[in-house]
Design an enzyme around this catalytic site. Structure first.
Site, PDB file in Angstrom:
ATOM      1  N   LYS A 117     -29.822-101.777   9.594  1.00  0.00           N
ATOM      2  CA  LYS A 117     -30.852-101.482  11.265  1.00  0.00           C
ATOM      3  C   LYS A 117     -29.261-101.346  11.620  1.00  0.00           C
ATOM      4  CE  LYS A 117     -33.480-104.161  11.534  1.00  0.00           C
ATOM      5  NZ  LYS A 117     -35.318-105.103  11.636  1.00  0.00           N
TER       6      LYS A 117
ATOM      7  N   ARG B 213     -48.201-105.401  13.404  1.00  0.00           N
ATOM      8  CA  ARG B 213     -47.064-104.767  13.819  1.00  0.00           C
ATOM      9  C   ARG B 213     -47.067-103.396  13.566  1.00  0.00           C
ATOM     10  NH1 ARG B 213     -41.257-106.818  13.319  1.00  0.00           N
ATOM     11  NH2 ARG B 213     -41.270-105.964  11.428  1.00  0.00           N
TER      12      ARG B 213
ATOM     13  N   TYR C  73     -20.240-114.082  41.462  1.00  0.00           N
ATOM     14  CA  TYR C  73     -21.154-113.506  42.189  1.00  0.00           C
ATOM     15  C   TYR C  73     -22.515-114.080  42.743  1.00  0.00           C
ATOM     16  CZ  TYR C  73     -19.699-108.793  40.872  1.00  0.00           C
ATOM     17  OH  TYR C  73     -19.599-107.242  41.092  1.00  0.00           O
TER      18      TYR C  73
ATOM     19  N   MET D 109     -20.817-108.479  35.265  1.00  0.00           N
ATOM     20  CA  MET D 109     -20.106-106.744  33.960  1.00  0.00           C
ATOM     21  C   MET D 109     -18.855-106.212  32.617  1.00  0.00           C
ATOM     22  SD  MET D 109     -20.617-102.614  34.837  1.00  0.00           S
ATOM     23  CE  MET D 109     -22.188-102.918  35.302  1.00  0.00           C
TER      24      MET D 109
END
Length: 383
Positions: free
Chosen positions: A46, A144, A265, A322
């Site tokens: 998966k 779950r 930043y 990013m």
């Protein structure tokens, strides 16, 4: 080249390279197969085979002898079917309403985890006049997905089981990697009771960590996932698995900053002395975790993001942005680092587990977030 034309980006042109060792992947599967005794060893593929790619990973494992695969979603199962036409493929997230005909079209098996899903699959099989196969999922402690143990035991003799073929009984460990957690024994006992209620149907409980437990709760089929891709299934002991994934990024600029200068930043990292910095062509858009950011002052941070530059560990400086990461390379001799060099972000001592720890998460998240912008290389030795 016209803007509309796409072409393969070679490794020499890529900002970052993701190396996938299919030989190590197969070696890991064989190790877990052998530890599972006589149980069949499946493979969980998966999340795009934990970031390594369904289209390459599934065929490699199938060539090695793996015949059963588990995915989470129908779309993943269709991709796996395209590269493994004869494999058995189970879909862990069950049967979305109204999709039974797609499962039948591609010969896929839902993992039925509720009475509603059992109703729908049985009704579809009756209408088709075929006993199609499915797994039935029992919740033994995860809370779950799956039928509760009482609901599961109540299925014995249920006429709906005559409409389809229950090909596998399943449950899932909640804490298999914790050797002394008493929940493991409770789950093994509960699943054993389910197995006794439905004799003749194969059972599956063990994930990667479960395969290596002393109790050997292998039953008839084991479902390794994380360990196949090099993650440590025994976190309190040495990792028995071979690393599968390596990640390198290219230095696109080098610069020197003075004491007191901030970086990135919001200037969340400050140089305490004159420092040399390397900017890498990778960021959170590539799946590298932003919490790895180097925050504070130079020389004070040791447990955040790290890169290996010319064989030396170098800390991140400032926030992961990013598309870029800044690394403090002051301790690397100037003649050993230059623009265009590749540095290691996963590899050697920077295992997927270690990278996850430094980001405040787990190696599973590191693997499954591996981005699509990487130029991917594959090794197929030792398969």
């Amino acid at each position: 080249m016209k803007a509309s034309q796409a072409r393969f980006i070679a490794g020499s042109e890529a900002g970052s390279l993701l190396h996938i060792d299919l030989g190590a992947l197969v070696s890991n599967w064989r190790l877990l197969r052998d530890r599972a005794g006589g149980a069949e060893a499946a493979a969980v593929v998966k999340a795009d085979a934990y970031g390594t790619g369904i289209e390459t990973t599934v065929p490699a494992l199938h060539r090695a002898g793996c015949r059963t695969f588990f995915v989470a979603h129908l779309s993943e199962a269709i991709r796996a079917r395209a590269v493994a036409p004869e494999a058995t493929i189970y879909i862990l997230n069950g049967l979305p309403p109204g999709t039974a005909d797609v499962y039948a079209e591609f010969d896929l098996r839902p993992v039925l985890g509720s009475r509603e899903e059992i109703d729908e699959w049985a009704a579809f099989c009756r209408a088709e006049g075929r006993r199609l196969k499915a797994a039935v999922h029992f919740d033994t402690g995860m809370n779950r997905l799956g039928l509760t143990v009482p609901q599961g035991l109540a299925l014995k003799g249920d006429p709906r089981l005559a409409d389809f073929e229950p090909a596998l009984l399943m449950s899932h460990f909640a804490s298999a990697e914790e050797r002394d957690n008493p929940l493991n024994q409770r789950q093994i006992a509960a699943f054993s009771a389910i197995r006794e209620a439905f004799p003749g149907i194969p059972g599956s409980l063990a994930n990667s960590s479960g395969i290596l437990r002393e109790e050997k709760p292998h039953f008839d089929l084991v479902r390794p996932g994380y360990a196949l891709y090099g993650g440590n299934p025994t976190p309190d002991r040495n990792n028995p698995m071979r690393p599968v994934v390596g990640l390198q990024s290219r230095i696109i600029q080098l610069r020197t900053v003075d004491a007191g200068d901030g970086v990135g930043y919001n200037w969340r990292w400050t140089a305490q002395t004159k420092r040399r910095l390397a900017t890498l062509s990778i960021g959170y858009a590539d799946g590298y975790p932003r919490p790895s950011s180097g925050i504070g002052a130079s020389g004070e941070i040791s447990e955040r993001g790290m890169a290996i530059v010319a064989g030396r560990p170098c800390p991140f400086a400032g926030t992961v942005s990013m598309d870029l990461i800044i690394v403090d390379v002051t301790d690397v001799p100037e003649n050993e680092v230059k623009r265009g060099d590749l540095v290691t972000l996963i590899g050697g001592d920077l295992t997927v587990d270690e990278v996850g720890r430094r980001a405040g998460t787990i190696g599973y998240e590191i693997l499954t977030n591996l981005g699509r912008r990487y130029a991917r290389t594959h090794r197929e030795t030792e398969i």
